[in-house]
Design an enzyme around this catalytic site. Structure first.
Site, PDB file in Angstrom:
ATOM      1  N   ARG A 105       0.815  -1.216   0.000  1.00 19.32           N
ATOM      2  CA  ARG A 105       0.000   0.000   0.000  1.00 19.32           C
ATOM      3  C   ARG A 105       0.848   1.265   0.000  1.00 19.32           C
ATOM      4  O   ARG A 105       0.352   2.359  -0.259  1.00 19.32           O
ATOM      5  CB  ARG A 105      -0.965  -0.032   1.190  1.00 19.32           C
ATOM      6  CG  ARG A 105      -2.296   0.520   0.843  1.00 19.32           C
ATOM      7  CD  ARG A 105      -3.463   0.276   1.790  1.00 19.32           C
ATOM      8  NE  ARG A 105      -3.344  -0.662   2.855  1.00 19.32           N
ATOM      9  CZ  ARG A 105      -2.890  -0.381   4.087  1.00 19.32           C
ATOM     10  NH1 ARG A 105      -2.481   0.835   4.374  1.00 19.32           N
ATOM     11  NH2 ARG A 105      -2.859  -1.319   5.010  1.00 19.32           N
ATOM     12  N   TYR A 130     -17.884  15.030 -15.463  1.00 21.62           N
ATOM     13  CA  TYR A 130     -18.274  13.615 -15.502  1.00 21.62           C
ATOM     14  C   TYR A 130     -19.356  13.379 -14.435  1.00 21.62           C
ATOM     15  O   TYR A 130     -19.259  13.920 -13.321  1.00 21.62           O
ATOM     16  CB  TYR A 130     -17.040  12.754 -15.238  1.00 21.62           C
ATOM     17  CG  TYR A 130     -17.357  11.306 -15.022  1.00 21.62           C
ATOM     18  CD1 TYR A 130     -17.929  10.539 -16.028  1.00 21.62           C
ATOM     19  CD2 TYR A 130     -17.104  10.702 -13.799  1.00 21.62           C
ATOM     20  CE1 TYR A 130     -18.227   9.207 -15.819  1.00 21.62           C
ATOM     21  CE2 TYR A 130     -17.394   9.369 -13.582  1.00 21.62           C
ATOM     22  CZ  TYR A 130     -17.964   8.631 -14.598  1.00 21.62           C
ATOM     23  OH  TYR A 130     -18.270   7.323 -14.389  1.00 21.62           O
ATOM     24  N   ASP A 159      -9.435  18.040 -15.098  1.00 24.39           N
ATOM     25  CA  ASP A 159      -9.642  16.662 -15.538  1.00 24.39           C
ATOM     26  C   ASP A 159      -9.309  16.621 -17.027  1.00 24.39           C
ATOM     27  O   ASP A 159     -10.028  17.184 -17.857  1.00 24.39           O
ATOM     28  CB  ASP A 159     -11.089  16.242 -15.266  1.00 24.39           C
ATOM     29  CG  ASP A 159     -11.334  14.766 -15.550  1.00 24.39           C
ATOM     30  OD1 ASP A 159     -10.707  14.235 -16.489  1.00 24.39           O
ATOM     31  OD2 ASP A 159     -12.160  14.146 -14.848  1.00 24.39           O
ATOM     32  N   LYS A 180      -9.679   5.291 -19.463  1.00 27.25           N
ATOM     33  CA  LYS A 180     -10.093   5.727 -20.805  1.00 27.25           C
ATOM     34  C   LYS A 180      -8.897   5.660 -21.768  1.00 27.25           C
ATOM     35  O   LYS A 180      -8.426   4.585 -22.067  1.00 27.25           O
ATOM     36  CB  LYS A 180     -10.731   7.111 -20.712  1.00 27.25           C
ATOM     37  CG  LYS A 180     -11.717   7.274 -19.526  1.00 27.25           C
ATOM     38  CD  LYS A 180     -12.955   6.406 -19.621  1.00 27.25           C
ATOM     39  CE  LYS A 180     -13.796   6.373 -18.346  1.00 27.25           C
ATOM     40  NZ  LYS A 180     -14.208   7.668 -17.798  1.00 27.25           N
TER      41      LYS A 180
HETATM   42  C1  LIG Z   1     -14.740   8.111 -16.476  1.00 27.03           C
HETATM   43  C2  LIG Z   1     -14.365   9.451 -16.001  1.00 27.03           C
HETATM   44  C3  LIG Z   1     -14.023   9.677 -14.662  1.00 27.03           C
HETATM   45  C4  LIG Z   1     -14.092   8.590 -13.618  1.00 27.03           C
HETATM   46  O1  LIG Z   1     -13.099   7.638 -13.848  1.00 27.03           O
HETATM   47  P1  LIG Z   1     -13.232   6.077 -13.396  1.00 27.03           P
HETATM   48  O2  LIG Z   1     -11.942   5.515 -13.850  1.00 27.03           O
HETATM   49  O3  LIG Z   1     -14.436   5.533 -14.092  1.00 27.03           O
HETATM   50  O4  LIG Z   1     -13.399   6.073 -11.920  1.00 27.03           O
HETATM   51  C5  LIG Z   1     -13.622  10.943 -14.304  1.00 27.03           C
HETATM   52  N1  LIG Z   1     -13.578  11.945 -15.205  1.00 27.03           N
HETATM   53  C6  LIG Z   1     -13.907  11.769 -16.490  1.00 27.03           C
HETATM   54  C7  LIG Z   1     -13.854  12.915 -17.427  1.00 27.03           C
HETATM   55  C8  LIG Z   1     -14.324  10.521 -16.934  1.00 27.03           C
HETATM   56  O5  LIG Z   1     -14.674  10.359 -18.214  1.00 27.03           O
END
Ligand SMILES: *Cc1c(COP(=O)(O)O)cnc(C)c1O
Length: 397
Positions: A73, A127, A192, A217
Protein backbone atom coordinates in the site's frame (compact mmCIF):
# COMPACT_ATOMS: atom_id res chain seq x y z
CA UNK A 1 21.16 4.32 -12.96
CA UNK A 2 23.90 3.90 -15.57
CA UNK A 3 25.49 7.23 -16.66
CA UNK A 4 24.26 6.69 -20.24
CA UNK A 5 20.69 6.17 -19.03
CA UNK A 6 20.88 9.26 -16.81
CA UNK A 7 22.08 11.27 -19.77
CA UNK A 8 19.22 10.12 -21.99
CA UNK A 9 16.76 10.85 -19.18
CA UNK A 10 17.98 14.45 -19.03
CA UNK A 11 17.94 15.16 -22.75
CA UNK A 12 14.62 16.78 -23.69
CA UNK A 13 12.57 14.30 -25.67
CA UNK A 14 9.47 14.71 -27.80
CA UNK A 15 6.13 13.40 -26.51
CA UNK A 16 6.15 10.43 -28.90
CA UNK A 17 9.56 9.38 -27.60
CA UNK A 18 8.55 9.80 -23.95
CA UNK A 19 5.41 7.73 -24.56
CA UNK A 20 7.57 4.78 -25.61
CA UNK A 21 10.57 5.21 -23.29
CA UNK A 22 9.56 7.09 -20.12
CA UNK A 23 9.43 4.81 -17.09
CA UNK A 24 11.56 2.27 -18.95
CA UNK A 25 14.94 4.00 -19.16
CA UNK A 26 16.60 1.51 -16.81
CA UNK A 27 15.32 -1.66 -18.51
CA UNK A 28 18.17 -2.23 -20.95
CA UNK A 29 20.63 -1.84 -18.07
CA UNK A 30 18.70 -4.55 -16.23
CA UNK A 31 18.89 -6.80 -19.29
CA UNK A 32 15.13 -6.55 -19.77
CA UNK A 33 12.90 -5.45 -22.62
CA UNK A 34 9.38 -5.62 -21.15
CA UNK A 35 8.77 -3.98 -17.76
CA UNK A 36 8.80 -6.50 -14.89
CA UNK A 37 5.53 -7.00 -13.00
CA UNK A 38 6.09 -7.01 -9.24
CA UNK A 39 3.08 -8.64 -7.57
CA UNK A 40 4.52 -8.56 -4.03
CA UNK A 41 2.19 -7.40 -1.30
CA UNK A 42 5.05 -7.28 1.21
CA UNK A 43 8.83 -6.81 1.05
CA UNK A 44 10.94 -8.93 3.42
CA UNK A 45 13.73 -7.27 5.37
CA UNK A 46 15.87 -8.31 8.35
CA UNK A 47 16.55 -4.64 9.07
CA UNK A 48 13.59 -3.48 11.19
CA UNK A 49 15.41 -0.27 12.15
CA UNK A 50 15.76 0.58 8.47
CA UNK A 51 12.06 -0.18 7.88
CA UNK A 52 11.11 2.10 10.78
CA UNK A 53 13.17 4.91 9.26
CA UNK A 54 11.53 4.42 5.86
CA UNK A 55 8.04 4.47 7.40
CA UNK A 56 8.90 7.63 9.37
CA UNK A 57 10.17 9.30 6.21
CA UNK A 58 6.97 8.39 4.35
CA UNK A 59 4.83 9.71 7.21
CA UNK A 60 6.75 12.99 7.13
CA UNK A 61 6.67 13.79 3.40
CA UNK A 62 4.87 11.04 1.49
CA UNK A 63 7.93 10.67 -0.73
CA UNK A 64 8.25 7.27 -2.41
CA UNK A 65 10.31 5.11 0.01
CA UNK A 66 13.97 4.56 -0.93
CA UNK A 67 14.42 0.91 -1.82
CA UNK A 68 11.68 -1.71 -1.45
CA UNK A 69 8.29 -0.20 -0.48
CA UNK A 70 7.91 -2.15 2.83
CA UNK A 71 4.25 -2.96 2.05
CA UNK A 72 2.17 -2.90 -1.13
CA UNK A 73 0.00 0.00 0.00
CA UNK A 74 3.03 2.33 0.24
CA UNK A 75 4.03 1.82 -3.36
CA UNK A 76 4.77 -0.65 -6.11
CA UNK A 77 7.69 -0.65 -8.58
CA UNK A 78 5.54 -1.54 -11.61
CA UNK A 79 2.95 1.13 -10.81
CA UNK A 80 5.82 3.57 -10.18
CA UNK A 81 6.96 3.08 -13.80
CA UNK A 82 3.53 4.13 -15.05
CA UNK A 83 3.50 7.10 -12.67
CA UNK A 84 6.94 8.25 -13.82
CA UNK A 85 5.92 7.94 -17.47
CA UNK A 86 2.65 9.85 -17.06
CA UNK A 87 4.44 12.62 -15.15
CA UNK A 88 6.83 12.98 -18.08
CA UNK A 89 3.95 13.16 -20.56
CA UNK A 90 2.07 15.77 -18.52
CA UNK A 91 5.24 17.73 -17.71
CA UNK A 92 4.87 17.46 -13.91
CA UNK A 93 7.31 16.45 -11.19
CA UNK A 94 5.27 13.42 -10.12
CA UNK A 95 2.12 11.40 -10.61
CA UNK A 96 0.16 9.22 -8.19
CA UNK A 97 -1.94 6.32 -9.48
CA UNK A 98 -5.19 5.06 -7.96
CA UNK A 99 -7.64 2.21 -8.39
CA UNK A 100 -9.95 4.36 -10.54
CA UNK A 101 -10.51 7.94 -11.64
CA UNK A 102 -13.02 8.38 -8.82
CA UNK A 103 -10.49 7.09 -6.27
CA UNK A 104 -8.03 9.67 -7.61
CA UNK A 105 -10.53 12.53 -7.27
CA UNK A 106 -11.53 11.29 -3.79
CA UNK A 107 -7.89 11.35 -2.67
CA UNK A 108 -7.52 14.97 -3.81
CA UNK A 109 -10.69 16.00 -1.94
CA UNK A 110 -9.60 14.12 1.19
CA UNK A 111 -6.11 15.65 1.08
CA UNK A 112 -7.57 19.16 0.96
CA UNK A 113 -10.36 18.42 3.46
CA UNK A 114 -7.77 17.15 5.95
CA UNK A 115 -6.27 20.65 5.86
CA UNK A 116 -9.65 22.18 6.74
CA UNK A 117 -10.21 23.27 3.13
CA UNK A 118 -13.57 21.63 2.48
CA UNK A 119 -15.01 24.07 -0.05
CA UNK A 120 -14.75 23.27 -3.75
CA UNK A 121 -15.53 25.55 -6.68
CA UNK A 122 -16.49 23.63 -9.80
CA UNK A 123 -17.66 24.30 -13.34
CA UNK A 124 -20.35 22.15 -14.96
CA UNK A 125 -20.54 19.93 -16.81
CA UNK A 126 -18.29 17.38 -15.15
CA UNK A 127 -18.27 13.62 -15.50
CA UNK A 128 -21.55 12.46 -13.89
CA UNK A 129 -20.02 10.73 -10.88
CA UNK A 130 -17.63 13.65 -10.18
CA UNK A 131 -20.69 15.92 -10.16
CA UNK A 132 -22.48 13.46 -7.88
CA UNK A 133 -19.54 13.14 -5.46
CA UNK A 134 -19.45 16.93 -5.03
CA UNK A 135 -23.20 17.56 -5.05
CA UNK A 136 -23.93 14.82 -2.51
CA UNK A 137 -21.02 15.96 -0.34
CA UNK A 138 -20.13 12.32 0.27
CA UNK A 139 -16.64 13.23 1.50
CA UNK A 140 -17.77 16.16 3.62
CA UNK A 141 -17.02 18.77 0.98
CA UNK A 142 -19.27 21.67 0.00
CA UNK A 143 -19.48 22.76 -3.62
CA UNK A 144 -20.22 26.05 -5.33
CA UNK A 145 -21.09 25.61 -9.00
CA UNK A 146 -20.18 28.52 -11.23
CA UNK A 147 -19.10 29.38 -14.75
CA UNK A 148 -15.45 30.19 -15.51
CA UNK A 149 -16.10 33.93 -15.21
CA UNK A 150 -17.51 33.46 -11.70
CA UNK A 151 -14.62 31.51 -10.18
CA UNK A 152 -12.85 34.40 -8.47
CA UNK A 153 -16.07 35.57 -6.79
CA UNK A 154 -16.86 32.05 -5.63
CA UNK A 155 -13.55 31.59 -3.77
CA UNK A 156 -13.70 31.56 0.05
CA UNK A 157 -11.01 31.34 2.74
CA UNK A 158 -11.79 27.62 3.07
CA UNK A 159 -11.75 26.89 -0.68
CA UNK A 160 -9.36 23.99 -1.19
CA UNK A 161 -9.84 23.26 -4.87
CA UNK A 162 -11.16 24.55 -8.17
CA UNK A 163 -12.28 21.79 -10.52
CA UNK A 164 -12.85 21.95 -14.27
CA UNK A 165 -13.00 19.51 -17.17
CA UNK A 166 -11.93 20.60 -20.63
CA UNK A 167 -13.15 19.33 -23.00
CA UNK A 168 -15.96 18.43 -20.61
CA UNK A 169 -17.79 15.15 -20.39
CA UNK A 170 -20.20 14.85 -22.21
CA UNK A 171 -20.78 18.16 -24.03
CA UNK A 172 -17.13 18.74 -24.98
CA UNK A 173 -17.43 22.32 -23.71
CA UNK A 174 -14.00 23.93 -23.37
CA UNK A 175 -12.68 26.43 -20.87
CA UNK A 176 -9.69 28.75 -21.26
CA UNK A 177 -7.35 26.96 -18.85
CA UNK A 178 -4.85 29.79 -18.60
CA UNK A 179 -7.59 32.29 -17.72
CA UNK A 180 -9.16 29.87 -15.22
CA UNK A 181 -5.79 29.21 -13.58
CA UNK A 182 -5.35 32.95 -13.20
CA UNK A 183 -8.82 33.26 -11.58
CA UNK A 184 -7.88 30.67 -8.96
CA UNK A 185 -5.16 32.76 -7.36
CA UNK A 186 -3.39 30.55 -4.85
CA UNK A 187 -6.12 27.89 -4.77
CA UNK A 188 -5.01 24.73 -6.60
CA UNK A 189 -6.71 24.20 -9.96
CA UNK A 190 -7.50 20.60 -10.88
CA UNK A 191 -8.08 19.98 -14.57
CA UNK A 192 -9.64 16.66 -15.54
CA UNK A 193 -7.66 15.97 -18.72
CA UNK A 194 -9.26 12.59 -19.46
CA UNK A 195 -10.75 13.65 -22.80
CA UNK A 196 -7.79 15.59 -24.17
CA UNK A 197 -4.90 13.41 -22.93
CA UNK A 198 -1.41 14.98 -22.81
CA UNK A 199 -1.23 14.42 -26.56
CA UNK A 200 -3.66 17.29 -27.18
CA UNK A 201 -3.33 19.40 -24.03
CA UNK A 202 -0.94 19.72 -21.07
CA UNK A 203 -2.85 21.68 -18.39
CA UNK A 204 0.16 21.95 -16.05
CA UNK A 205 1.82 24.19 -18.65
CA UNK A 206 -1.23 26.45 -18.47
CA UNK A 207 -1.22 26.81 -14.70
CA UNK A 208 -3.10 23.77 -13.38
CA UNK A 209 -1.53 22.40 -10.19
CA UNK A 210 -3.30 19.05 -10.54
CA UNK A 211 -4.03 17.10 -13.72
CA UNK A 212 -6.43 14.20 -13.26
CA UNK A 213 -7.10 11.28 -15.57
CA UNK A 214 -9.55 8.49 -15.58
CA UNK A 215 -6.75 6.26 -16.89
CA UNK A 216 -9.55 3.77 -17.60
CA UNK A 217 -10.09 5.73 -20.80
CA UNK A 218 -7.36 6.76 -23.27
CA UNK A 219 -4.29 6.01 -21.14
CA UNK A 220 -5.22 2.33 -20.87
CA UNK A 221 -6.88 2.56 -24.24
CA UNK A 222 -8.19 -0.99 -24.62
CA UNK A 223 -11.17 -1.14 -22.28
CA UNK A 224 -9.50 -3.61 -19.91
CA UNK A 225 -8.13 -1.50 -17.02
CA UNK A 226 -9.88 0.60 -14.37
CA UNK A 227 -7.46 3.24 -13.08
CA UNK A 228 -6.99 6.86 -12.14
CA UNK A 229 -3.96 9.11 -11.81
CA UNK A 230 -3.13 12.62 -10.64
CA UNK A 231 -0.10 14.38 -12.15
CA UNK A 232 1.20 17.21 -9.94
CA UNK A 233 4.19 18.64 -8.06
CA UNK A 234 6.13 16.45 -5.64
CA UNK A 235 4.73 18.22 -2.55
CA UNK A 236 1.11 17.51 -3.47
CA UNK A 237 2.04 14.01 -4.66
CA UNK A 238 3.37 13.28 -1.16
CA UNK A 239 0.01 14.12 0.40
CA UNK A 240 -1.81 12.03 -2.17
CA UNK A 241 0.45 9.03 -1.47
CA UNK A 242 -0.27 9.40 2.24
CA UNK A 243 -4.03 9.46 1.58
CA UNK A 244 -3.67 6.48 -0.74
CA UNK A 245 -1.71 4.59 1.91
CA UNK A 246 -4.30 5.32 4.60
CA UNK A 247 -7.45 4.81 2.53
CA UNK A 248 -6.25 1.98 0.31
CA UNK A 249 -7.31 3.04 -3.20
CA UNK A 250 -4.16 1.56 -4.71
CA UNK A 251 -3.72 0.49 -8.32
CA UNK A 252 -3.03 -3.19 -8.93
CA UNK A 253 0.44 -3.86 -10.41
CA UNK A 254 -1.04 -5.70 -13.41
CA UNK A 255 -3.07 -2.58 -14.15
CA UNK A 256 0.10 -0.51 -13.80
CA UNK A 257 1.78 -2.76 -16.38
CA UNK A 258 -1.13 -2.47 -18.81
CA UNK A 259 -1.21 1.31 -18.42
CA UNK A 260 2.52 1.61 -19.11
CA UNK A 261 1.98 -0.48 -22.23
CA UNK A 262 -1.02 1.67 -23.16
CA UNK A 263 1.03 4.86 -22.93
CA UNK A 264 3.44 3.60 -25.58
CA UNK A 265 0.74 3.83 -28.26
CA UNK A 266 -1.18 6.78 -26.77
CA UNK A 267 0.01 9.40 -29.29
CA UNK A 268 -0.67 7.23 -32.36
CA UNK A 269 -4.02 6.05 -31.01
CA UNK A 270 -5.19 9.56 -30.17
CA UNK A 271 -4.10 10.96 -33.54
CA UNK A 272 -5.64 8.15 -35.59
CA UNK A 273 -8.91 8.16 -33.64
CA UNK A 274 -9.05 11.96 -33.88
CA UNK A 275 -8.72 11.76 -37.67
CA UNK A 276 -11.64 9.31 -37.71
CA UNK A 277 -13.64 11.61 -35.44
CA UNK A 278 -13.00 14.62 -37.69
CA UNK A 279 -14.33 12.61 -40.64
CA UNK A 280 -17.47 11.60 -38.72
CA UNK A 281 -17.99 15.21 -37.60
CA UNK A 282 -17.85 16.23 -41.25
CA UNK A 283 -20.55 13.69 -42.13
CA UNK A 284 -22.77 14.41 -39.12
CA UNK A 285 -22.65 18.18 -39.63
CA UNK A 286 -25.54 19.21 -41.81
CA UNK A 287 -27.10 15.74 -41.75
CA UNK A 288 -30.87 16.28 -41.60
CA UNK A 289 -31.23 13.72 -38.78
CA UNK A 290 -28.76 15.56 -36.57
CA UNK A 291 -29.77 18.76 -34.77
CA UNK A 292 -26.36 19.75 -33.42
CA UNK A 293 -22.79 18.47 -33.40
CA UNK A 294 -20.37 19.28 -30.58
CA UNK A 295 -16.66 18.96 -31.33
CA UNK A 296 -13.93 20.79 -29.43
CA UNK A 297 -11.49 23.26 -30.98
CA UNK A 298 -8.54 21.21 -29.80
CA UNK A 299 -9.92 18.21 -31.69
CA UNK A 300 -9.79 14.74 -30.24
CA UNK A 301 -11.69 11.50 -30.64
CA UNK A 302 -14.85 12.40 -28.70
CA UNK A 303 -17.98 13.66 -30.46
CA UNK A 304 -21.33 14.63 -28.99
CA UNK A 305 -24.40 15.17 -31.13
CA UNK A 306 -28.09 15.80 -30.66
CA UNK A 307 -30.56 13.93 -32.82
CA UNK A 308 -34.01 15.03 -33.99
CA UNK A 309 -35.33 11.51 -33.45
CA UNK A 310 -35.22 9.17 -30.45
CA UNK A 311 -31.62 8.75 -29.15
CA UNK A 312 -32.53 5.39 -27.56
CA UNK A 313 -33.40 4.08 -31.03
CA UNK A 314 -29.95 5.06 -32.34
CA UNK A 315 -28.23 3.19 -29.51
CA UNK A 316 -30.42 0.14 -30.11
CA UNK A 317 -29.53 0.02 -33.83
CA UNK A 318 -25.71 0.17 -33.84
CA UNK A 319 -24.01 -3.11 -34.80
CA UNK A 320 -20.31 -2.35 -35.36
CA UNK A 321 -20.20 0.47 -32.80
CA UNK A 322 -20.29 -0.79 -29.20
CA UNK A 323 -23.33 0.48 -27.27
CA UNK A 324 -21.59 1.07 -23.93
CA UNK A 325 -20.60 3.71 -21.44
CA UNK A 326 -16.90 4.58 -21.01
CA UNK A 327 -14.61 5.87 -23.73
CA UNK A 328 -11.10 6.01 -25.07
CA UNK A 329 -10.90 2.42 -26.25
CA UNK A 330 -9.65 1.13 -29.59
CA UNK A 331 -13.26 0.37 -30.52
CA UNK A 332 -15.95 3.00 -31.06
CA UNK A 333 -18.46 3.37 -28.22
CA UNK A 334 -21.79 5.19 -28.12
CA UNK A 335 -23.94 6.01 -25.11
CA UNK A 336 -26.81 8.25 -24.02
CA UNK A 337 -25.46 10.48 -21.21
CA UNK A 338 -28.91 11.34 -19.78
CA UNK A 339 -29.49 7.59 -19.26
CA UNK A 340 -26.04 6.39 -18.21
CA UNK A 341 -22.90 8.49 -17.63
CA UNK A 342 -24.84 11.49 -16.27
CA UNK A 343 -27.87 9.66 -14.85
CA UNK A 344 -26.78 10.37 -11.27
CA UNK A 345 -26.92 14.12 -11.92
CA UNK A 346 -30.27 15.78 -11.13
CA UNK A 347 -32.18 16.21 -14.41
CA UNK A 348 -32.50 19.97 -13.97
CA UNK A 349 -28.80 20.40 -13.23
CA UNK A 350 -27.95 18.13 -16.13
CA UNK A 351 -30.02 20.06 -18.65
CA UNK A 352 -28.78 23.33 -17.17
CA UNK A 353 -25.23 22.20 -17.94
CA UNK A 354 -26.16 21.66 -21.58
CA UNK A 355 -26.66 17.90 -21.43
CA UNK A 356 -29.77 17.62 -23.59
CA UNK A 357 -31.94 14.48 -23.41
CA UNK A 358 -31.29 14.12 -27.15
CA UNK A 359 -27.51 14.14 -26.76
CA UNK A 360 -25.48 11.08 -27.71
CA UNK A 361 -21.78 10.73 -26.88
CA UNK A 362 -19.54 8.94 -29.34
CA UNK A 363 -16.02 7.79 -28.45
CA UNK A 364 -14.42 7.23 -31.82
CA UNK A 365 -12.00 4.32 -32.12
CA UNK A 366 -9.60 2.96 -34.69
CA UNK A 367 -11.96 1.20 -37.10
CA UNK A 368 -12.19 2.35 -40.71
CA UNK A 369 -14.06 5.68 -40.86
CA UNK A 370 -16.21 4.47 -43.77
CA UNK A 371 -17.32 1.40 -41.83
CA UNK A 372 -18.12 3.56 -38.80
CA UNK A 373 -20.18 5.94 -40.88
CA UNK A 374 -22.07 3.08 -42.52
CA UNK A 375 -23.07 1.81 -39.06
CA UNK A 376 -23.93 5.25 -37.71
CA UNK A 377 -25.82 6.18 -40.87
CA UNK A 378 -27.99 3.08 -40.55
CA UNK A 379 -28.45 3.58 -36.81
CA UNK A 380 -29.61 7.17 -37.32
CA UNK A 381 -32.48 5.77 -39.34
CA UNK A 382 -34.72 7.60 -41.75
CA UNK A 383 -34.69 11.41 -41.79
CA UNK A 384 -37.48 12.76 -39.57
CA UNK A 385 -39.22 14.25 -42.60
CA UNK A 386 -39.47 10.80 -44.18
CA UNK A 387 -41.35 9.25 -41.28
CA UNK A 388 -44.84 10.34 -42.40
CA UNK A 389 -44.06 8.96 -45.86
CA UNK A 390 -42.90 5.65 -44.42
CA UNK A 391 -46.00 5.49 -42.25
CA UNK A 392 -48.08 6.19 -45.31
CA UNK A 393 -46.41 3.30 -47.12
CA UNK A 394 -46.49 0.96 -44.13
CA UNK A 395 -49.63 -0.74 -45.33
CA UNK A 396 -48.01 -1.73 -48.64
CA UNK A 397 -44.84 -3.25 -47.09
C1 LIG B 1 -14.74 8.11 -16.48
C2 LIG B 1 -14.36 9.45 -16.00
C3 LIG B 1 -14.02 9.68 -14.66
C4 LIG B 1 -14.09 8.59 -13.62
O1 LIG B 1 -13.10 7.64 -13.85
P1 LIG B 1 -13.23 6.08 -13.40
O2 LIG B 1 -11.94 5.52 -13.85
O3 LIG B 1 -14.44 5.53 -14.09
O4 LIG B 1 -13.40 6.07 -11.92
C5 LIG B 1 -13.62 10.94 -14.30
N1 LIG B 1 -13.58 11.95 -15.21
C6 LIG B 1 -13.91 11.77 -16.49
C7 LIG B 1 -13.85 12.91 -17.43
C8 LIG B 1 -14.32 10.52 -16.93
O5 LIG B 1 -14.67 10.36 -18.21
Amino acid sequence: MEPAAMESARTPRALDTEAVHAGRDDLAGLGLHAAPIDLSTTYPSHDSRGEAARIDAFAATGADPEGPPVYGRLGNPTVARFEAALARLEGTEAAVAFASGMAALSAVLLARGAMGLRHVVAVRPLYGCSDHLLTAGLLGTEVTWTDPAGITDALRPDTGLVLVESPANPTLAEVDLRAVAHSCGSVPLLVDNTFATPVLQRPAEQGARLVLHSATKYLGGHGDVLAGVVACDEEFAGRLRQVRFATGGVLHPLAGYLLLRGLATLPVRVRAASANAAELVRRLTGDPRVARVHYPRIGGAMIAFEVHGDPHEVVSRVRLITPAVSLGSVDTLIQHPASISHRVVDAGDRRGAGVSDRLLRLSVGLEDAGDLWADLDRALGEPATAIPLREALAGSE
